[in-house]
Motif scaffolding. Structure first.
Motif, PDB file in Angstrom:
ATOM      1  N   ALA A  37      78.151  25.615  19.961  1.00  0.00           N
ATOM      2  CA  ALA A  37      77.150  24.984  19.101  1.00  0.00           C
ATOM      3  C   ALA A  37      76.082  24.262  19.917  1.00  0.00           C
ATOM      4  N   GLN A  38      76.519  23.574  20.972  1.00  0.00           N
ATOM      5  CA  GLN A  38      75.572  22.853  21.820  1.00  0.00           C
ATOM      6  C   GLN A  38      74.661  23.825  22.564  1.00  0.00           C
ATOM      7  N   PHE A  39      75.246  24.930  23.036  1.00  0.00           N
ATOM      8  CA  PHE A  39      74.448  25.930  23.746  1.00  0.00           C
ATOM      9  C   PHE A  39      73.392  26.536  22.822  1.00  0.00           C
ATOM     10  N   VAL A  40      73.791  26.881  21.596  1.00  0.00           N
ATOM     11  CA  VAL A  40      72.843  27.469  20.643  1.00  0.00           C
ATOM     12  C   VAL A  40      71.720  26.489  20.337  1.00  0.00           C
ATOM     13  N   GLN A  41      72.089  25.224  20.139  1.00  0.00           N
ATOM     14  CA  GLN A  41      71.092  24.198  19.846  1.00  0.00           C
ATOM     15  C   GLN A  41      70.119  24.021  21.012  1.00  0.00           C
ATOM     16  N   ASP A  42      70.665  23.881  22.220  1.00  0.00           N
ATOM     17  CA  ASP A  42      69.826  23.596  23.392  1.00  0.00           C
ATOM     18  C   ASP A  42      68.997  24.797  23.839  1.00  0.00           C
ATOM     19  N   SER A  43      69.532  25.989  23.646  1.00  0.00           N
ATOM     20  CA  SER A  43      68.843  27.185  24.118  1.00  0.00           C
ATOM     21  C   SER A  43      67.805  27.700  23.132  1.00  0.00           C
ATOM     22  N   GLY A  44      67.952  27.291  21.859  1.00  0.00           N
ATOM     23  CA  GLY A  44      67.051  27.790  20.837  1.00  0.00           C
ATOM     24  C   GLY A  44      67.359  29.208  20.392  1.00  0.00           C
ATOM     25  N   PHE A  45      68.591  29.668  20.619  1.00  0.00           N
ATOM     26  CA  PHE A  45      68.972  31.016  20.198  1.00  0.00           C
ATOM     27  C   PHE A  45      68.711  31.180  18.703  1.00  0.00           C
ATOM     28  N   GLN A  46      68.059  32.273  18.323  1.00  0.00           N
ATOM     29  CA  GLN A  46      67.576  32.435  16.953  1.00  0.00           C
ATOM     30  C   GLN A  46      68.495  33.264  16.063  1.00  0.00           C
ATOM     31  N   GLY A  47      69.548  33.856  16.638  1.00  0.00           N
ATOM     32  CA  GLY A  47      70.426  34.706  15.850  1.00  0.00           C
ATOM     33  C   GLY A  47      71.634  33.972  15.314  1.00  0.00           C
ATOM     34  N   VAL A  48      72.726  34.713  15.102  1.00  0.00           N
ATOM     35  CA  VAL A  48      73.963  34.156  14.550  1.00  0.00           C
ATOM     36  C   VAL A  48      75.037  34.139  15.639  1.00  0.00           C
ATOM     37  N   PRO A  49      75.557  32.959  15.979  1.00  0.00           N
ATOM     38  CA  PRO A  49      76.616  32.886  16.982  1.00  0.00           C
ATOM     39  C   PRO A  49      77.991  33.165  16.365  1.00  0.00           C
ATOM     40  N   VAL A  50      78.814  33.900  17.103  1.00  0.00           N
ATOM     41  CA  VAL A  50      80.193  34.184  16.684  1.00  0.00           C
ATOM     42  C   VAL A  50      81.115  33.843  17.849  1.00  0.00           C
ATOM     43  N   LEU A  51      82.102  33.017  17.591  1.00  0.00           N
ATOM     44  CA  LEU A  51      83.039  32.610  18.639  1.00  0.00           C
ATOM     45  C   LEU A  51      84.297  33.468  18.604  1.00  0.00           C
ATOM     46  N   PHE A  52      84.664  34.036  19.758  1.00  0.00           N
ATOM     47  CA  PHE A  52      85.971  34.672  19.905  1.00  0.00           C
ATOM     48  C   PHE A  52      86.890  33.645  20.554  1.00  0.00           C
ATOM     49  N   ASP A  53      87.824  33.132  19.787  1.00  0.00           N
ATOM     50  CA  ASP A  53      88.699  32.043  20.239  1.00  0.00           C
ATOM     51  C   ASP A  53      90.077  32.593  20.573  1.00  0.00           C
ATOM     52  N   TRP A  54      90.460  32.512  21.829  1.00  0.00           N
ATOM     53  CA  TRP A  54      91.787  32.981  22.238  1.00  0.00           C
ATOM     54  C   TRP A  54      92.657  31.778  22.619  1.00  0.00           C
ATOM     55  N   ALA A  55      93.951  31.999  22.756  1.00  0.00           N
ATOM     56  CA  ALA A  55      94.922  30.895  22.823  1.00  0.00           C
ATOM     57  C   ALA A  55      95.048  30.286  24.213  1.00  0.00           C
ATOM     58  N   ARG A  74      93.332  40.669  24.621  1.00  0.00           N
ATOM     59  CA  ARG A  74      92.443  41.779  24.992  1.00  0.00           C
ATOM     60  C   ARG A  74      92.257  42.825  23.894  1.00  0.00           C
ATOM     61  N   PRO A  75      93.314  43.315  23.220  1.00  0.00           N
ATOM     62  CA  PRO A  75      93.102  44.349  22.199  1.00  0.00           C
ATOM     63  C   PRO A  75      92.308  43.877  20.990  1.00  0.00           C
ATOM     64  N   LYS A  76      92.227  42.556  20.795  1.00  0.00           N
ATOM     65  CA  LYS A  76      91.536  42.025  19.624  1.00  0.00           C
ATOM     66  C   LYS A  76      90.016  42.058  19.784  1.00  0.00           C
ATOM     67  N   VAL A  77      89.523  42.071  21.027  1.00  0.00           N
ATOM     68  CA  VAL A  77      88.068  42.074  21.228  1.00  0.00           C
ATOM     69  C   VAL A  77      87.427  43.328  20.622  1.00  0.00           C
ATOM     70  N   PRO A  78      87.934  44.541  20.902  1.00  0.00           N
ATOM     71  CA  PRO A  78      87.351  45.723  20.255  1.00  0.00           C
ATOM     72  C   PRO A  78      87.488  45.696  18.729  1.00  0.00           C
ATOM     73  N   GLU A  79      88.574  45.093  18.226  1.00  0.00           N
ATOM     74  CA  GLU A  79      88.748  45.010  16.773  1.00  0.00           C
ATOM     75  C   GLU A  79      87.652  44.149  16.148  1.00  0.00           C
ATOM     76  N   ILE A  80      87.413  42.989  16.759  1.00  0.00           N
ATOM     77  CA  ILE A  80      86.366  42.115  16.247  1.00  0.00           C
ATOM     78  C   ILE A  80      84.999  42.761  16.428  1.00  0.00           C
ATOM     79  N   SER A  81      84.795  43.425  17.548  1.00  0.00           N
ATOM     80  CA  SER A  81      83.521  44.107  17.791  1.00  0.00           C
ATOM     81  C   SER A  81      83.257  45.175  16.732  1.00  0.00           C
ATOM     82  N   ALA A  82      84.303  45.882  16.328  1.00  0.00           N
ATOM     83  CA  ALA A  82      84.151  46.907  15.296  1.00  0.00           C
ATOM     84  C   ALA A  82      83.769  46.284  13.961  1.00  0.00           C
ATOM     85  N   ILE A  83      84.354  45.118  13.670  1.00  0.00           N
ATOM     86  CA  ILE A  83      84.008  44.408  12.430  1.00  0.00           C
ATOM     87  C   ILE A  83      82.545  43.972  12.470  1.00  0.00           C
TER      88      ILE A  83
END
Length: 226
Positions: A37-55, A74-83
């Motif tokens: 959230a801080q990076f998006v705010q400070d950088s001015g990124f104009q799109g939609v941020p999505v966090l991949f949170d691993w344990a 690792r196997p979940k990254v392609p699954e989320i990418s497909a979504i």
């Protein structure tokens, strides 16, 4: 998908991009959310941020635990990418930090092997910030991923204290995020040396978020993918 599309709808056409962020070692979910959230705010990124949170074990002493958790995720990254590929996003940017870069590279390698890597052709930028990856492993990963991809960046710093510790744990094997810029350039990626950046409020391992100059540079690049 519907939730992401609602957020994309609020953004002008031509800027409807997703920033897929993968956090690093020693992060709680709250840490990762705040960092993104801080990076998006400070950088001015104009799109939609999505966090991949691993344990992550969220502890300096649980490095091996985190490494194993990254492999489990690792196997979940392609699954989320497909979504995400089923959303109305016009483009996608991958931003991975520290051990999250190791997880991301392994997931991309797996996607290449199954023919799913950038299947929709909308991947625009890959940024690995302070990647905690064995240099020999990185070479092997890149051999299976198309490094002719125009916007593949590695942010490094030779005085990264966290990666120096990681190197000792790994028996002295160099880490990509603290390596030599010429060596990385020879591998076909765009290497950006942040060693001389001294105004980071987040320490030497997170200059991408702690240095105003670096944050603005990255944000400007992400907002001008076209």
């Amino acid at each position: 998908i519907a939730s992401v599309n609602r957020e994309l709808q609020k953004i002008p056409i031509g800027q409807r991009d997703i920033l897929f962020f993968v956090h690093g070692y020693n992060n709680t979910t709250s840490d990762a959310l705040l960092r993104l959230a801080q990076f998006v705010q400070d950088s001015g990124f104009q799109g939609v941020p999505v966090l991949f949170d691993w344990a992550s074990g969220a502890s300096l002493t649980r490095y091996v635990y985190d490494l194993n958790s990254a492999l489990i995720a690792r196997p979940k990254v392609p699954e989320i990418s497909a979504i995400l590929g089923r959303t109305n996003a016009e483009g996608y940017d991958i931003f991975a930090h520290s051990m999250g870069a190791f997880l991301t590279m392994e997931a991309m390698k797996d996607s290449v092997q199954t023919g799913r890597f950038n299947a929709n052709g909308r991947l625009q930028t890959i940024i690995l910030a302070a990647p905690d990856i064995d240099m020999d492993l990185f070479r092997a990963q890149l051999a299976q991923i198309d490094t002719k991809f125009d916007r593949f960046y590695v942010l490094l710093s030779e005085e990264d204290s966290a990666l120096n510790i990681s190197r000792r744990i790994a028996g002295g094997v160099p880490r990509v995020g603290a390596s030599n810029i010429e060596e990385l350039a020879d591998l076909g990626v765009v290497a950006i040396d942040l060693t001389k950046i001294s105004n980071s409020s987040s320490g030497s391992h997170s200059k991408f978020a702690g240095s105003p100059d670096v944050v603005k540079l990255i944000g400007g690049g992400l907002n001008n993918n076209s």
